[in-house]
Design an enzyme around this catalytic site. Structure first.
Site, PDB file in Angstrom:
ATOM      1  N   ASP A   1       0.845  -1.198   0.000  1.00  0.00           N
ATOM      2  CA  ASP A   1       0.000   0.000   0.000  1.00  0.00           C
ATOM      3  C   ASP A   1       0.878   1.245   0.000  1.00  0.00           C
ATOM      4  O   ASP A   1       0.883   2.017   0.959  1.00  0.00           O
ATOM      5  CB  ASP A   1      -0.923  -0.024   1.223  1.00  0.00           C
ATOM      6  CG  ASP A   1      -1.975   1.079   1.168  1.00  0.00           C
ATOM      7  OD1 ASP A   1      -2.212   1.630   0.078  1.00  0.00           O
ATOM      8  OD2 ASP A   1      -2.556   1.391   2.228  1.00  0.00           O
ATOM      9  N   LEU A   2       1.604   1.432  -1.092  1.00  0.00           N
ATOM     10  CA  LEU A   2       2.511   2.570  -1.185  1.00  0.00           C
ATOM     11  C   LEU A   2       1.709   3.852  -1.404  1.00  0.00           C
ATOM     12  O   LEU A   2       1.176   4.086  -2.486  1.00  0.00           O
ATOM     13  CB  LEU A   2       3.498   2.363  -2.334  1.00  0.00           C
ATOM     14  CG  LEU A   2       4.602   3.422  -2.478  1.00  0.00           C
ATOM     15  CD1 LEU A   2       5.463   3.490  -1.224  1.00  0.00           C
ATOM     16  CD2 LEU A   2       5.453   3.145  -3.708  1.00  0.00           C
TER      17      LEU A   2
END
Length: 243
Positions: free
Chosen positions: A170-171
């Site tokens: 989940d950048l």
């Protein structure tokens, strides 16, 4: 300094910890109320993560309770299907953070984690060292601090992780921390180390781009965002990846 992994098993679960940081970790380390009673609870917030800042014998740390997001959260809440200790979210993230530290990459060093069994399900918690005097990239954007120079630093940060095969699930701008001296990547739940490949690396970058746009980085228009922020970020990313 190398991590010294230790496991303490109990009747309802287990604790995995770095004995180099603390020679012993008890169950109450994962209970915010226990820290409140001893005056060690510095801050607590709700939301999906259930995060607390605690003052431990190992120093100031962040305690996070794992919670699901999206539609499945209504059904499962903070419960996950049991598939074995080594496959729990907490054990996997703890060990990935250990590899990140061993690689010399700027992440949040792991202190301890645990799981607790509940029949076919389990709940989990993770303690990491707190990165002091840090703002999220999202906060920097909101306060007007995010400029081309900082964007380049973000590109270099992401490239260093990608070069080592570290994939962040989940950048986004909330998971990048900025201090006066360094940038850090945090929250590696569901992340893993994999063979470097352009496909997942570019998909990771696009996820970050969507996060920045959603938070208002393109409020002055897409061309301005592209020129002042995204191009510098990608330029430094590509240079660092090839270095």
């Amino acid at each position: 300094m190398a991590m010294q992994e230790r496991i303490r098993e109990g009747a309802t679960g287990a604790i995995l910890f770095d004995a180099e940081v603390s020679p012993q970790v008890e169950d109450d380390w994962f209970e915010p109320e226990a820290w409140r009673e001893r005056g060690g609870l510095r801050q607590q917030s709700g939301g999906r993560g259930g995060v607390a800042i605690i003052d431990t014998p190992a120093g100031e740390c962040v305690l996070r309770h794992y919670r699901r997001g999206g539609m499945v959260a209504r059904l499962m809440g903070d419960r996950y299907l049991w598939k074995g200790a080594d496959l729990t979210r907490s054990f996997k993230e703890f060990r990935l953070l250990g590899r990140i530290a061993a690689l010399g990459l700027p992440g949040a060093p792991p202190v301890a984690c645990r799981y607790r069994r509940h029949g076919m399900f389990y709940t989990a918690d993770l303690i990491t060292r707190r990165i002091a005097n840090a703002q999220t990239l999202a906060e920097c954007l909101a306060s007007g601090r995010l400029d081309g120079e900082m964007a380049e630093l973000v590109g270099a940060l992401v490239a260093r992780f990608h070069r080592a095969g570290i994939w962040h699930a989940d950048l986004n701008a909330h998971n990048i921390l900025v201090t006066d001296d360094e940038l850090y990547l945090i929250d590696f739940d569901r992340g893993r180390q994999r063979e470097p490949a352009d496909s997942w690396q570019q998909a990771n970058l696009l996820r970050l781009r969507r996060s920045l746009v959603k938070l208002g980085a393109a409020a002055q228009g897409e061309p301005a965002f592209e020129e002042t922020l995204w191009k510098p970020l990608v330029y430094r990313y590509e240079r660092t990846l090839r270095a």
